[in-house]
Design an enzyme around this catalytic site. Structure first.
Site, PDB file in Angstrom:
ATOM      1  CD  GLU A  72      -7.039   6.951   4.178  1.00  0.00           C
ATOM      2  OE1 GLU A  72      -7.350   7.927   3.493  1.00  0.00           O
ATOM      3  OE2 GLU A  72      -6.254   7.027   5.151  1.00  0.00           O
ATOM      4  CB  VAL A  75      -0.911   0.038   1.243  1.00  0.00           C
ATOM      5  CG1 VAL A  75      -1.742   1.318   1.261  1.00  0.00           C
ATOM      6  CG2 VAL A  75      -1.815  -1.173   1.274  1.00  0.00           C
TER       7      VAL A  75
HETATM    8  C1  SIN Z   1      -2.746   8.660   2.199  1.00  0.00           C
HETATM    9  O1  SIN Z   1      -2.189   9.119   3.189  1.00  0.00           O
HETATM   10  O2  SIN Z   1      -2.132   7.877   1.443  1.00  0.00           O
HETATM   11  C2  SIN Z   1      -4.168   8.960   1.890  1.00  0.00           C
HETATM   12  C3  SIN Z   1      -4.652  10.283   2.341  1.00  0.00           C
HETATM   13  C4  SIN Z   1      -4.658  10.479   3.837  1.00  0.00           C
HETATM   14  O3  SIN Z   1      -5.145   9.598   4.560  1.00  0.00           O
HETATM   15  O4  SIN Z   1      -4.184  11.519   4.308  1.00  0.00           O
END
Ligand code: SIN
Length: 177
Positions: A84, A8
């Site tokens: 998210e 990820v």
């Molecule tokens: C991420 O950090 O990859 C997605 C956006 C966030 O949660 O700030």
């Protein structure tokens, strides 16, 4: 995917707020995307009535976005999908792992223009004033921005959009965490 494990890529709060278990962590990059404070936050750095502004990625030909890649067990998606949930969805990407010099298949969380919380572009001063004023259950929007700016400096991965906003917010509110 490696067995039940997945890569990820994190480019926003996933870089500095690591509230999930991981198997490996690597400084990493994806190509074809740029970071923008264009997504509304109803559940973390703002509220439904007064959303904050957080980052998403916009397609941008040839642009390299640096961040951090985590190798996680499949079961961790339950937590990440919930974290998210306000407009982001998983998107498959190729992730370049800086330390290993190779590329792996993985996912990132992107909030696209058609999601209900998308705010879109505004001037840097407007975005900074918005961030300076917003807060939500996870803390102030200012802290989200300033922690991201510091995390990118620590990764030696400066992002002009983020650092311009951080400087403006510090002018408006004073320096410091
Ligand atoms: C991420 O950090 O990859 C997605 C956006 C966030 O949660 O700030």
């Amino acid at each position: 995917m490696i067995g039940g494990a997945h890569w990820v890529f994190g480019y926003g709060s996933l870089i500095y707020k690591v509230d999930f278990p991981f198997l490996q962590r690597e400084v990493a990059a994806v190509t074809g995307w740029e970071r923008r404070f264009w997504q509304g936050s109803h559940d973390h750095r703002g509220t439904a009535e007064a959303p904050g502004r957080v980052v998403t990625l916009m397609p941008s030909s040839g642009t390299v976005c640096k961040g951090v890649a985590y190798l996680i067990d499949e079961s961790v998606f339950e937590h990440l999908d919930h974290r998210e949930k306000n407009g982001y969805r998983r998107h498959e990407v190729e992730i370049a792992l800086a330390g290993r010099g190779d590329t792996v298949a993985g996912v990132l969380y992107v909030a696209e223009e058609d999601n209900h919380a998308f705010l879109g572009p505004a001037s840097a001063v407007e975005i900074a004033a918005h961030i300076a004023a917003a807060s939500g259950p996870s803390g102030s929007n200012r802290e989200y921005l300033l922690r991201l700016a510091q995390a990118l400096r620590n990764l030696d991965a400066p992002d002009p959009h983020v650092h311009e906003l951080a400087a403006l917010v510090e002018q408006m509110t004073g320096p410091g965490p």
